[in-house]
Design a protein around this motif. Structure first.
Motif: not given
Length: 462
Positions: A17-46
């Motif tokens: 959500p931080l990356a999306k909001k910064m891009e919406e504010k006009g900041w050119k934003t890069a997001l780097i993910e090593q494994r799966f989008l969504g992090g632990t919560c979506i993929n391995d946790g909650c």
């Protein structure tokens, strides 16, 4: 080299959500993910665990349906179906994350991030390709991974972690679990209900060590009532193969014992994902465990670089990671000057029944010298619990001795997290125990029992 206004390392519940909001504010934003989008919560946790816990609850209800006058003559647990259902839900959530990032035009790099300087990142892709990125603002949201303790022989046996066990399609016949906190107990009860014989080995004197002793005792009794074997104050001294099985030598209460099972789950905490970041190339400091040190506005020891979520230590919950991103965003774009100081930290352990927790414990109140009184109500005194046949657990709240302000609560019972949330909002709004005691709740909700909970504070007439 590619230049950005902001780089987010890690696609977790704070980073996305931080990356999306910064891009919406006009900041050119890069997001780097090593494994799966969504992090632990979506993929391995909650998401995956709660999906499977729901199936285990159904199995438990069917197996014990005679207690409600419903007789089931046969039951079969289809674990491949349960795992496939879990995978479908995870895939749906992961796909939603991908679409959301694409629609906000965040530039996504799949690969491993490492610092080559304070504001320069090298991204190494899955095939070894490299990209160099730079930005004045960098946000680290790399999370944690299962911690593997140093126990003689452990590396020589085929152990499972909270990540790998979720893809097992055969119910472990005898599951040994190292660890006695939230992850261990949620997964332990789940597999017990799916057909395992589960044994929990906890080094501390009680389960869920951060909770009050009466809370831990009720949880232990609850799990033992489902035939789980619980060993507290037990130190694992050696792990080894025993034919086709796995054995663990333990010392407990001055004696020695050997526990044997078909499978071993290691659930002894988490380790921060900081090793691959090459923080030695920056001025970012970590603690002795590798957690990134931040101030109360989540900025690291290098100005312009922030850490959010589990990688910074402290409470390791998805909702805290999400709140971290709000703090950073408001301070950067709204000049809000908000911080992590004094924020509420609610959490829920999704055993059945649940443990919902907010505020301070009785142990903490004593340590801080806060004058308090305790309200306590057993779930077998709660009308809704009696009607639904789910009377295990209790409600407990700490109340300030002089002001009647609610200081904290532990709710062990059906929908314990939801009941806890009512008290959380009361605490935020300054609603006292007296006001809750006299409040009108719809009948017959679990929340209605909060009237009776705070009635236990009334002194008997002299």
């Amino acid at each position: 080299m590619q230049n950005f206004d902001a780089i987010v390392i890690g696609s977790g519940q704070g980073g996305n959500p931080l990356a999306k909001k910064m891009e919406e504010k006009g900041w050119k934003t890069a997001l780097i993910e090593q494994r799966f989008l969504g992090g632990t919560c979506i993929n391995d946790g909650c998401t995956p665990t709660k999906a499977m816990i729901a199936c285990a609850k159904v199995a438990h209800t069917v197996f014990h349906s005679k207690h409600w006058g419903v007789h089931s003559h046969s039951m079969f647990v289809d674990l491949p179906f349960i795992v496939a259902r879990k995978n479908n839900i995870v895939s749906e959530f992961r796909g939603g994350t991908q679409k959301g990032l694409a629609s906000d035009k965040v530039t996504v790099f799949m690969g491993t991030a490492s610092f080559t300087g304070n504001k320069t990142i090298k991204v190494t892709g899955f095939k070894g390709e490299e990209e160099i990125l730079t930005a004045p603002h960098i946000f680290i949201n790399t999370g944690t991974s299962p911690h593997i303790p140093s126990i003689p022989g452990l590396e020589e046996v085929p152990y499972l972690t909270s990540t790998t066990i979720l893809d097992e399609i055969t119910v472990p016949k005898e599951l040994l679990i190292l660890g006695g906190s939230y992850i261990a107990l949620e997964l332990g009860q789940m597999y017990q209900r799916l057909g395992s014989h589960v044994t929990v080995i906890e080094t501390g004197s009680q389960l869920v060590s951060k909770e009050d002793t009466d809370v831990a005792a009720v949880i232990k009794k609850m799990l033992e009532s489902e035939d789980m074997q619980i060993h507290t104050g037990a130190q694992a001294t050696r792990v080894y193969r025993n034919g086709k099985k796995i054995s663990i030598d333990i010392t407990a209460g001055g004696g020695k014992d050997t526990l044997t099972g078909t499978h071993l789950l290691v659930a002894t905490g988490r380790t921060p994902n900081t090793a691959a970041l090459d923080l030695k190339n920056t001025r970012i400091l970590t603690d002795e465990k590798g957690y990134i040190q931040v101030n109360d506005q989540l900025e690291t020891t290098e100005p312009g670089i922030y850490a959010l979520g589990d990688v910074k230590g402290g409470p390791q919950f998805t909702h805290i990671s999400y709140n971290d991103h709000l703090i950073i965003y408001k301070n950067l774009f709204e000049k809000a000057n908000v911080s992590t100081r004094n924020r509420q930290v609610p959490y829920c352990m999704f055993t059945d029944p649940q443990l919902g927790r907010i505020g301070i414990t009785e142990k903490e109140a004593l340590q801080e010298g806060i004058p308090f009184k305790v309200a306590c109500l057993s779930m077998d005194k709660v009308a809704r619990a009696i009607e639904t046949g789910q009377t295990r657990g209790f409600m407990k709240a700490l109340v300030h001795e002089h002001t009647n302000a609610i200081l904290g609560a532990a709710i062990i019972g059906p929908e314990g997290g939801e009941i806890m949330s009512v008290l959380q909002m009361a605490m935020l709004g300054g609603i006292t125990a007296t006001q809750i005691r006299e409040m009108v709740f719809a009948h017959p909700l679990y929340a209605e029992s909060l009237n009776n909970l705070f009635m236990t504070l009334e002194k008997p007439a002299s």
